[in-house]
Design a protein around this motif. Structure first.
Motif, PDB file in Angstrom:
ATOM      1  N   CYS A  43     -11.989   5.920   0.084  1.00 21.22           N
ATOM      2  CA  CYS A  43     -10.742   5.842   0.855  1.00 21.22           C
ATOM      3  C   CYS A  43     -10.741   6.828   2.017  1.00 21.22           C
ATOM      4  CB  CYS A  43      -9.542   6.128  -0.048  1.00 21.22           C
ATOM      5  SG  CYS A  43      -9.163   4.812  -1.211  1.00 21.22           S
ATOM      6  N   GLY A  44     -11.646   7.796   1.962  1.00 18.45           N
ATOM      7  CA  GLY A  44     -11.657   8.821   2.987  1.00 18.45           C
ATOM      8  C   GLY A  44     -10.545   9.834   2.771  1.00 18.45           C
ATOM      9  N   LYS A 248      -3.957  -1.924 -15.038  1.00 13.54           N
ATOM     10  CA  LYS A 248      -3.470  -2.632 -13.845  1.00 13.54           C
ATOM     11  C   LYS A 248      -4.467  -2.457 -12.704  1.00 13.54           C
ATOM     12  CE  LYS A 248       1.430  -2.149 -15.014  1.00 13.54           C
ATOM     13  NZ  LYS A 248       2.768  -1.704 -14.537  1.00 13.54           N
ATOM     14  N   LYS A 249      -5.590  -3.138 -12.819  1.00 16.19           N
ATOM     15  CA  LYS A 249      -6.662  -2.981 -11.842  1.00 16.19           C
ATOM     16  C   LYS A 249      -6.259  -3.480 -10.459  1.00 16.19           C
ATOM     17  CE  LYS A 249     -10.466  -3.475 -15.176  1.00 16.19           C
ATOM     18  NZ  LYS A 249     -11.703  -4.239 -15.467  1.00 16.19           N
ATOM     19  N   LYS A 250      -5.583  -4.605 -10.416  1.00 14.71           N
ATOM     20  CA  LYS A 250      -5.241  -5.190  -9.116  1.00 14.71           C
ATOM     21  C   LYS A 250      -4.257  -4.298  -8.364  1.00 14.71           C
ATOM     22  CE  LYS A 250      -6.047 -10.033 -10.358  1.00 14.71           C
ATOM     23  NZ  LYS A 250      -5.437 -11.380 -10.498  1.00 14.71           N
ATOM     24  N   GLU A 251      -3.235  -3.814  -9.072  1.00 17.39           N
ATOM     25  CA  GLU A 251      -2.252  -2.952  -8.426  1.00 17.39           C
ATOM     26  C   GLU A 251      -2.899  -1.666  -7.917  1.00 17.39           C
ATOM     27  OE1 GLU A 251      -1.935  -4.488 -11.230  1.00 17.39           O
ATOM     28  OE2 GLU A 251       0.103  -5.228 -11.586  1.00 17.39           O
ATOM     29  N   ALA A 252      -3.790  -1.099  -8.744  1.00 16.86           N
ATOM     30  CA  ALA A 252      -4.481   0.134  -8.344  1.00 16.86           C
ATOM     31  C   ALA A 252      -5.354  -0.110  -7.120  1.00 16.86           C
ATOM     32  CB  ALA A 252      -5.329   0.661  -9.505  1.00 16.86           C
ATOM     33  N   LEU A 253      -6.055  -1.242  -7.116  1.00 14.33           N
ATOM     34  CA  LEU A 253      -6.930  -1.558  -5.993  1.00 14.33           C
ATOM     35  C   LEU A 253      -6.134  -1.773  -4.710  1.00 14.33           C
ATOM     36  CD1 LEU A 253      -9.779  -2.107  -4.994  1.00 14.33           C
ATOM     37  CD2 LEU A 253      -9.506  -4.499  -5.687  1.00 14.33           C
ATOM     38  N   MET A 254      -4.976  -2.420  -4.815  1.00 17.84           N
ATOM     39  CA  MET A 254      -4.145  -2.644  -3.635  1.00 17.84           C
ATOM     40  C   MET A 254      -3.675  -1.323  -3.017  1.00 17.84           C
ATOM     41  SD  MET A 254      -1.841  -5.921  -4.867  1.00 17.84           S
ATOM     42  CE  MET A 254      -0.770  -5.774  -3.440  1.00 17.84           C
ATOM     43  N   ILE A 255      -3.333  -0.365  -3.862  1.00 16.35           N
ATOM     44  CA  ILE A 255      -2.899   0.944  -3.345  1.00 16.35           C
ATOM     45  C   ILE A 255      -4.063   1.651  -2.661  1.00 16.35           C
ATOM     46  CG2 ILE A 255      -2.116   3.245  -4.028  1.00 16.35           C
ATOM     47  CD1 ILE A 255      -0.445   1.883  -6.207  1.00 16.35           C
ATOM     48  N   LEU A 256      -5.237   1.586  -3.269  1.00 17.54           N
ATOM     49  CA  LEU A 256      -6.417   2.200  -2.656  1.00 17.54           C
ATOM     50  C   LEU A 256      -6.746   1.552  -1.316  1.00 17.54           C
ATOM     51  CD1 LEU A 256      -8.685   2.634  -5.811  1.00 17.54           C
ATOM     52  CD2 LEU A 256      -7.513   4.442  -4.553  1.00 17.54           C
ATOM     53  N   GLN A 257      -6.569   0.252  -1.238  1.00 16.00           N
ATOM     54  CA  GLN A 257      -6.794  -0.443   0.040  1.00 16.00           C
ATOM     55  C   GLN A 257      -5.824   0.063   1.115  1.00 16.00           C
ATOM     56  OE1 GLN A 257      -6.274  -4.500  -1.227  1.00 16.00           O
ATOM     57  NE2 GLN A 257      -8.486  -4.861  -1.460  1.00 16.00           N
ATOM     58  N   GLN A 258      -4.579   0.270   0.737  1.00 15.87           N
ATOM     59  CA  GLN A 258      -3.589   0.778   1.686  1.00 15.87           C
ATOM     60  C   GLN A 258      -3.936   2.191   2.149  1.00 15.87           C
ATOM     61  OE1 GLN A 258       0.058   0.393  -0.490  1.00 15.87           O
ATOM     62  NE2 GLN A 258       0.183  -1.830  -0.244  1.00 15.87           N
ATOM     63  N   ILE A 259      -4.365   3.021   1.202  1.00 16.22           N
ATOM     64  CA  ILE A 259      -4.761   4.392   1.552  1.00 16.22           C
ATOM     65  C   ILE A 259      -5.944   4.365   2.508  1.00 16.22           C
ATOM     66  CG2 ILE A 259      -5.686   6.564   0.638  1.00 16.22           C
ATOM     67  CD1 ILE A 259      -4.125   5.984  -1.937  1.00 16.22           C
ATOM     68  N   TYR A 260      -6.911   3.503   2.214  1.00 15.29           N
ATOM     69  CA  TYR A 260      -8.091   3.352   3.072  1.00 15.29           C
ATOM     70  C   TYR A 260      -7.681   2.940   4.480  1.00 15.29           C
ATOM     71  CZ  TYR A 260     -12.266   1.039   4.967  1.00 15.29           C
ATOM     72  OH  TYR A 260     -13.290   0.640   5.780  1.00 15.29           O
ATOM     73  N   ALA A 261      -6.764   1.968   4.569  1.00 17.09           N
ATOM     74  CA  ALA A 261      -6.320   1.473   5.875  1.00 17.09           C
ATOM     75  C   ALA A 261      -5.624   2.570   6.681  1.00 17.09           C
ATOM     76  CB  ALA A 261      -5.400   0.275   5.694  1.00 17.09           C
ATOM     77  N   LYS A 265      -7.725   3.649   9.742  1.00 21.95           N
ATOM     78  CA  LYS A 265      -7.172   2.774  10.784  1.00 21.95           C
ATOM     79  C   LYS A 265      -7.906   1.440  10.851  1.00 21.95           C
ATOM     80  CE  LYS A 265      -5.585   6.622  13.686  1.00 21.95           C
ATOM     81  NZ  LYS A 265      -5.616   7.237  15.042  1.00 21.95           N
ATOM     82  N   GLN A 266      -8.457   1.023   9.725  1.00 22.33           N
ATOM     83  CA  GLN A 266      -9.113  -0.279   9.639  1.00 22.33           C
ATOM     84  C   GLN A 266      -8.278  -1.212   8.783  1.00 22.33           C
ATOM     85  OE1 GLN A 266     -13.338  -0.324   8.786  1.00 22.33           O
ATOM     86  NE2 GLN A 266     -13.528   1.857   9.325  1.00 22.33           N
ATOM     87  N   ASP A 267      -8.629  -2.482   8.828  1.00 23.45           N
ATOM     88  CA  ASP A 267      -7.944  -3.456   7.986  1.00 23.45           C
ATOM     89  C   ASP A 267      -8.239  -3.143   6.521  1.00 23.45           C
ATOM     90  OD1 ASP A 267      -7.549  -6.024   6.441  1.00 23.45           O
ATOM     91  OD2 ASP A 267      -6.901  -6.679   8.430  1.00 23.45           O
ATOM     92  N   LYS A 268      -7.226  -3.263   5.685  1.00 23.36           N
ATOM     93  CA  LYS A 268      -7.400  -2.937   4.267  1.00 23.36           C
ATOM     94  C   LYS A 268      -8.427  -3.849   3.593  1.00 23.36           C
ATOM     95  CE  LYS A 268      -3.475  -5.739   2.688  1.00 23.36           C
ATOM     96  NZ  LYS A 268      -2.167  -5.704   1.977  1.00 23.36           N
ATOM     97  N   LEU A 269      -8.647  -5.051   4.168  1.00 27.27           N
ATOM     98  CA  LEU A 269      -9.633  -5.968   3.594  1.00 27.27           C
ATOM     99  C   LEU A 269     -11.058  -5.471   3.779  1.00 27.27           C
ATOM    100  CD1 LEU A 269      -8.128  -9.407   4.689  1.00 27.27           C
ATOM    101  CD2 LEU A 269      -7.928  -8.266   2.471  1.00 27.27           C
ATOM    102  N   ASN A 270     -11.230  -4.473   4.641  1.00 31.49           N
ATOM    103  CA  ASN A 270     -12.560  -3.891   4.827  1.00 31.49           C
ATOM    104  C   ASN A 270     -12.907  -2.843   3.783  1.00 31.49           C
ATOM    105  OD1 ASN A 270     -13.034  -5.431   7.115  1.00 31.49           O
ATOM    106  ND2 ASN A 270     -12.191  -3.893   8.506  1.00 31.49           N
TER     107      ASN A 270
END
Length: 547
Positions: A43-44, A248-261, A265-270
């Motif tokens: 996530c950086g 809750k793997k999906k919920e945890a992953l979604m939060i990590l994606q948001q933190i990464y974004a 400053k990249q798209d969370k899908l990256n």
């Protein structure tokens, strides 16, 4: 042949479209899983963590204000409420008992409902009860509200470390925790600074039988930032590590994606992780619970049964090998740390005030040791100086307290900078040892200047040891019991603080020597125990639990 053809098609598509390249890149990770520590690293460390760490620091700053405000309102309110030394000690103890009584509760609830939910709720409750406490017109009323404040502020005071630690990668974790600990020290600047401005104000408003004056205003102001922080924290996510421990793997992953974004400053899908792996650190029998801790049953009996069952499982984990020996060690060490910190630290404004009052009564340069000073009847000093109705803290006390707190802040900054370069137990051992020696030296001082110097050394060392001990607890225990482990360790510290305040209230006027030597000896004993703090990486300890 088909597989080769498919691969060629994907390669051709990558040249044609960046979007398809992303899909192809993700497909290569589709059958792999990543553990949480790896995911949080990916996530950086950027804007999200800067903002979140600052918010945690502000919460801890004003949580520290709430925890130490007694040191300033008690000397100011002693005539208003006719307080003696024992009652002053009881006000300190009431707050600590409130925190102690709720330690287990907040740990259980944080593991059942989440870190964020409990912290937000208690911040709002604490601020509301603080506002109400400003209307206290008696010792009995004030002691009840201070006990309630101890209960409510106990949650953010314990769980902020867990919440922040779980949202931060290991490389930045200790530094982030040290920053938050530094903010706790900043409370020691805010409190005397505000007290210096507000408490000397001589105003009294009466309405419907209630008196409102400067120390009550001072107490009420402390609750405002906590109320604001509670609302701001609502915008932040739950700990993904906590969610992962709940399966809750999906919920945890979604939060990590948001933190990464936010950080990159990249798209969370990256975000280069498609699935999170539940390791022994995060596991909580997730395969055997259908999210039993997300309680949606309308029956209160069922809720209580589930909470007690969950609490018992967590306690068994903490008190079973290999964690049992570390739990007992952390509890005892934290007991000694808080015994020393509250033994001297929370009473320093009172001691400084007595020093200044003594010298105001003896302007001919007469010196006095600490023990000689505190055997002087405090009521005689008050009556000799002024009309008790207008009694307040000597203004020099604020400057002296600020000097000590500046030294403590510097010590914590240094601690944060060197913590990753030393063995885990080095700072607690050395800091507690030096603090214990300073405790003995306090017996020999005979001026306010000397006690300031010695108190600076003592407070710097105790604060530095405290921060590192807390980070050790976060590292040692697995996620599903982490919050409870922190709360139980805090409870041990509060027991130490309560015992210390009982001893101070009972001995400060009659048996000073015993009090000083007892505090210093217990702190040094804690230093010796710090040698046993494990220097192994947490993964090794977790592996022991599996083996």
């Amino acid at each position: 042949m088909t597989a080769i053809d498919s691969e060629n098609i994907i390669n051709v598509s990558t040249d044609a479209s960046d979007h398809i390249f992303t899909i192809e890149k993700k497909t290569s990770l589709e059958n792999s899983t990543v553990d949480y520590e790896t995911a949080i690293k990916l996530c950086g460390y950027g804007r999200f963590h800067y903002g979140f760490t600052i918010l945690c620091g502000i919460i801890f700053l004003f949580g520290g204000c709430q925890s130490s405000v007694n040191a300033y309102i008690i000397p100011a309110a002693e005539c208003d409420l006719k307080l003696n030394s024992n009652q002053k000690g009881m006000l300190h103890i009431a707050f600590l008992l409130g925190g102690l009584s709720s330690s287990l509760l907040w740990g259980i609830l944080a593991n059942a409902y989440g870190r964020k939910t409990i912290i937000v709720s208690t911040l709002l409750l604490d601020s509301i009860f603080t506002f109400i406490s400003t209307m206290s017109q008696s010792f009995q009323a004030l002691i009840i509200f201070r006990a309630i404040a101890g209960v409510t502020i106990g949650a953010p005071g314990s769980l902020i470390y867990t919440y922040l630690g779980e949202l931060t990668a290991p490389k930045q974790r200790v530094k982030s925790i040290c920053f938050v600990g530094f903010c706790w020290t900043l409370a020691s600047f805010v409190l005397p600074g505000l007290a210096w401005i507000i408490i000397p104000l001589r105003f009294s408003y009466y309405f419907n039988g209630y008196l409102f004056n400067s120390w009550r205003l001072y107490l009420g102001i402390i609750g405002i930032p906590l109320f604001i922080c509670g609302f701001i924290l609502m915008a932040y996510p739950e700990s993904p590590k906590y969610l992962l421990s709940r399966g809750k793997k999906k919920e945890a992953l979604m939060i990590l994606q948001q933190i990464y974004a936010i950080n990159t400053k990249q798209d969370k899908l990256n975000f280069p992780v498609l699935e999170l792996k539940i390791t022994s650190n995060e596991a909580n029998n997730s395969t055997n619970i259908t999210d039993e801790n997300t309680i949606d049953d309308s029956s209160s009996c069922t809720i209580i049964q589930r909470l007690l069952k969950n609490a018992w499982k967590q306690i068994k984990t903490i008190t079973s090998p290999p964690f049992r020996k570390y739990a007992i060690l952390c509890w005892i060490v934290y007991f000694t740390n808080m015994y020393g910190w509250y033994g001297f630290g929370i009473w320093l404004p009172e001691l400084f005030n007595r020093f200044e009052n003594y010298y105001e009564l003896h302007p001919n340069g007469t010196t006095a040791s600490v023990c000689k000073l505190i055997t002087v009847n405090n009521n005689q000093i008050i009556n000799a100086l002024s009309d008790c109705d207008h009694w307040t803290i000597n203004s020099n006390v604020f400057m002296q307290t600020l000097a000590i707190n500046a030294a403590s802040a510097t010590g914590i900054i240094i601690c944060g900078c060197v913590s990753n370069r030393l063995k885990r137990n080095t700072i607690p051992v050395l800091a507690s040892l030096i603090a214990g020696i300073a405790g003995y030296v306090i017996y020999t001082v005979n001026s306010s200047t000397q006690i300031i110097i010695v108190a600076c050394i003592f407070c710097v060392m105790m604060a530095s040891a405290n921060i590192v001990i807390t980070s050790v607890v976060i590292d040692i225990f697995p996620t599903h019991v982490n919050a409870l482990a922190i709360c139980l360790t805090s409870a041990a510290g509060r027991i130490g603080a309560i015992v210390s305040n009982l001893a101070f209230g009972l001995l400060v006027d009659n048996n000073c020597e015993t009090l000083i030597f007892m505090i210093a000896t217990i702190v040094i004993f804690g230093s010796l125990l710090c040698h046993l703090i494990p220097n192994d990486k947490p993964s090794k300890i977790f592996q022991q639990s599996i083996d």
